[in-house]
Design a protein around this motif. Structure first.
Motif, PDB file in Angstrom:
ATOM      1  N   MET A 232      28.164  -9.477 -21.160  1.00  0.00           N
ATOM      2  CA  MET A 232      27.105 -10.035 -20.347  1.00  0.00           C
ATOM      3  C   MET A 232      26.378 -11.164 -21.085  1.00  0.00           C
ATOM      4  SD  MET A 232      25.567  -9.875 -17.495  1.00  0.00           S
ATOM      5  CE  MET A 232      24.083  -9.931 -16.612  1.00  0.00           C
ATOM      6  N   LYS A 233      26.029 -10.946 -22.348  1.00  0.00           N
ATOM      7  CA  LYS A 233      25.307 -11.934 -23.128  1.00  0.00           C
ATOM      8  C   LYS A 233      26.123 -13.227 -23.249  1.00  0.00           C
ATOM      9  CE  LYS A 233      23.103 -12.442 -27.610  1.00  0.00           C
ATOM     10  NZ  LYS A 233      22.813 -11.826 -28.887  1.00  0.00           N
ATOM     11  N   GLN A 234      27.424 -13.113 -23.504  1.00  0.00           N
ATOM     12  CA  GLN A 234      28.267 -14.306 -23.625  1.00  0.00           C
ATOM     13  C   GLN A 234      28.338 -15.055 -22.295  1.00  0.00           C
ATOM     14  OE1 GLN A 234      29.499 -15.536 -26.593  1.00  0.00           O
ATOM     15  NE2 GLN A 234      29.888 -17.325 -25.333  1.00  0.00           N
ATOM     16  N   GLN A 235      28.302 -14.337 -21.188  1.00  0.00           N
ATOM     17  CA  GLN A 235      28.314 -14.993 -19.880  1.00  0.00           C
ATOM     18  C   GLN A 235      27.066 -15.849 -19.685  1.00  0.00           C
ATOM     19  OE1 GLN A 235      28.791 -11.493 -17.449  1.00  0.00           O
ATOM     20  NE2 GLN A 235      30.933 -11.990 -17.010  1.00  0.00           N
ATOM     21  N   VAL A 236      25.918 -15.359 -20.122  1.00  0.00           N
ATOM     22  CA  VAL A 236      24.674 -16.121 -20.014  1.00  0.00           C
ATOM     23  C   VAL A 236      24.755 -17.358 -20.895  1.00  0.00           C
ATOM     24  CG1 VAL A 236      22.185 -16.097 -20.464  1.00  0.00           C
ATOM     25  CG2 VAL A 236      23.276 -14.126 -19.381  1.00  0.00           C
ATOM     26  N   ILE A 237      25.244 -17.198 -22.112  1.00  0.00           N
ATOM     27  CA  ILE A 237      25.397 -18.333 -23.026  1.00  0.00           C
ATOM     28  C   ILE A 237      26.324 -19.369 -22.402  1.00  0.00           C
ATOM     29  CG2 ILE A 237      26.360 -19.059 -25.257  1.00  0.00           C
ATOM     30  CD1 ILE A 237      25.335 -16.346 -26.371  1.00  0.00           C
ATOM     31  N   ASP A 238      27.478 -18.931 -21.908  1.00  0.00           N
ATOM     32  CA  ASP A 238      28.447 -19.845 -21.297  1.00  0.00           C
ATOM     33  C   ASP A 238      27.846 -20.548 -20.079  1.00  0.00           C
ATOM     34  OD1 ASP A 238      30.264 -19.074 -23.234  1.00  0.00           O
ATOM     35  OD2 ASP A 238      31.373 -17.724 -21.901  1.00  0.00           O
ATOM     36  N   TYR A 239      27.101 -19.794 -19.255  1.00  0.00           N
ATOM     37  CA  TYR A 239      26.467 -20.368 -18.069  1.00  0.00           C
ATOM     38  C   TYR A 239      25.476 -21.466 -18.461  1.00  0.00           C
ATOM     39  CZ  TYR A 239      23.408 -20.778 -14.033  1.00  0.00           C
ATOM     40  OH  TYR A 239      22.650 -21.266 -12.992  1.00  0.00           O
ATOM     41  N   GLU A 240      24.628 -21.177 -19.423  1.00  0.00           N
ATOM     42  CA  GLU A 240      23.623 -22.153 -19.857  1.00  0.00           C
ATOM     43  C   GLU A 240      24.293 -23.394 -20.452  1.00  0.00           C
ATOM     44  OE1 GLU A 240      20.171 -22.090 -19.589  1.00  0.00           O
ATOM     45  OE2 GLU A 240      20.338 -20.248 -18.424  1.00  0.00           O
ATOM     46  N   LEU A 241      25.302 -23.193 -21.288  1.00  0.00           N
ATOM     47  CA  LEU A 241      25.995 -24.317 -21.921  1.00  0.00           C
ATOM     48  C   LEU A 241      26.779 -25.149 -20.915  1.00  0.00           C
ATOM     49  CD1 LEU A 241      27.261 -22.656 -25.212  1.00  0.00           C
ATOM     50  CD2 LEU A 241      25.454 -24.386 -24.991  1.00  0.00           C
ATOM     51  N   ALA A 242      27.228 -24.542 -19.830  1.00  0.00           N
ATOM     52  CA  ALA A 242      28.032 -25.242 -18.826  1.00  0.00           C
ATOM     53  C   ALA A 242      27.192 -26.125 -17.906  1.00  0.00           C
ATOM     54  CB  ALA A 242      28.822 -24.236 -17.996  1.00  0.00           C
ATOM     55  N   SER A 243      25.894 -25.958 -17.900  1.00  0.00           N
ATOM     56  CA  SER A 243      25.034 -26.778 -17.057  1.00  0.00           C
ATOM     57  C   SER A 243      25.292 -28.254 -17.358  1.00  0.00           C
ATOM     58  CB  SER A 243      23.572 -26.444 -17.348  1.00  0.00           C
ATOM     59  OG  SER A 243      22.725 -27.444 -16.852  1.00  0.00           O
ATOM     60  N   PRO A 244      25.421 -29.095 -16.315  1.00  0.00           N
ATOM     61  CA  PRO A 244      25.646 -30.523 -16.560  1.00  0.00           C
ATOM     62  C   PRO A 244      24.581 -31.152 -17.467  1.00  0.00           C
ATOM     63  CG  PRO A 244      26.041 -30.017 -14.253  1.00  0.00           C
ATOM     64  CD  PRO A 244      25.459 -28.774 -14.880  1.00  0.00           C
ATOM     65  N   GLY A 245      23.334 -30.749 -17.291  1.00  0.00           N
ATOM     66  CA  GLY A 245      22.274 -31.286 -18.145  1.00  0.00           C
ATOM     67  C   GLY A 245      22.441 -30.874 -19.600  1.00  0.00           C
ATOM     68  N   ALA A 246      22.818 -29.613 -19.827  1.00  0.00           N
ATOM     69  CA  ALA A 246      23.052 -29.142 -21.193  1.00  0.00           C
ATOM     70  C   ALA A 246      24.226 -29.894 -21.810  1.00  0.00           C
ATOM     71  CB  ALA A 246      23.314 -27.639 -21.208  1.00  0.00           C
ATOM     72  N   GLN A 247      25.289 -30.075 -21.047  1.00  0.00           N
ATOM     73  CA  GLN A 247      26.454 -30.803 -21.544  1.00  0.00           C
ATOM     74  C   GLN A 247      26.100 -32.244 -21.900  1.00  0.00           C
ATOM     75  OE1 GLN A 247      29.784 -29.883 -22.318  1.00  0.00           O
ATOM     76  NE2 GLN A 247      28.614 -27.979 -22.385  1.00  0.00           N
ATOM     77  N   GLU A 248      25.264 -32.865 -21.077  1.00  0.00           N
ATOM     78  CA  GLU A 248      24.836 -34.235 -21.372  1.00  0.00           C
ATOM     79  C   GLU A 248      24.071 -34.289 -22.693  1.00  0.00           C
ATOM     80  OE1 GLU A 248      21.945 -37.755 -19.701  1.00  0.00           O
ATOM     81  OE2 GLU A 248      22.520 -36.155 -18.339  1.00  0.00           O
ATOM     82  N   LEU A 249      23.141 -33.356 -22.895  1.00  0.00           N
ATOM     83  CA  LEU A 249      22.390 -33.336 -24.154  1.00  0.00           C
ATOM     84  C   LEU A 249      23.310 -33.093 -25.344  1.00  0.00           C
ATOM     85  CD1 LEU A 249      19.169 -31.379 -23.112  1.00  0.00           C
ATOM     86  CD2 LEU A 249      19.370 -33.821 -23.600  1.00  0.00           C
TER      87      LEU A 249
END
Length: 164
Positions: A1-18
């Motif tokens: 579950m924790k890794q899914q949250v991390i992956d979800y947050e990192l996959a955000s287009p805004g996060a990827q841009e940063l």
């Protein structure tokens, strides 16, 4: 579950841009003198780790070898409606490598044209016989976009309570 949250947050287009276009991040760690430090650092995102390359004699190398828990913040935006941040917590591993790290050159390549990068590489190879490669593996991640209403939980709760 924790890794899914991390992956979800990192996959955000805004996060990827940063992660892929920002030049600097802020690294927080506990120094050799047991006090907190926050310093600006150049970095490169590998797709799984934040990598910081530095001189082997840098104080953070000694500190992170002893205490590897860190936080990283990558921020953008010059006004409240443009404010975005990616907050990462994790553990750093330090490896001493011969010559330059690939991530050091890749990070410089984000902001330099081919000619400037070639000169930078020549100068860097003359300066560094070895480098410290600090790889930070995320264990907690949050992406905030204040203008888009993606707020920290406590602020969202406060906004919801006070909305008409």
């Amino acid at each position: 579950m924790k890794q899914q949250v991390i992956d979800y947050e990192l996959a955000s287009p805004g996060a990827q841009e940063l992660l892929t276009s920002s030049r600097l991040a802020h690294l927080a760690y506990v120094g050799k003198d047991d006090t907190p430090k926050v310093i600006p650092v150049g970095f490169f995102w590998t797709g799984a780790q934040v990598v910081i390359s530095t001189a082997t004699t840098s104080p953070k190398v000694t500190a992170l070898s002893a205490r590897p828990d860190v936080a990283v913040s990558i921020d953008a935006g010059d006004s409240p409606d443009q404010a975005r941040t990616l907050s990462i917590r994790g553990r750093a591993s330090v490896e001493i490598v011969e010559g330059l790290t690939g991530e050091y050159l890749a990070g410089a390549g984000k902001i330099m044209d081919t000619e400037a990068l070639a000169a930078f590489e020549r100068n860097s190879r003359n300066m560094y016989d070895q480098m410290a490669r600090i790889a930070i593996s995320p264990s907690w991640v949050r992406y905030y976009d204040f203008g888009a209403g993606r707020l920290p939980h406590f602020l969202q709760k406060l906004a919801d309570q006070n909305s008409p």
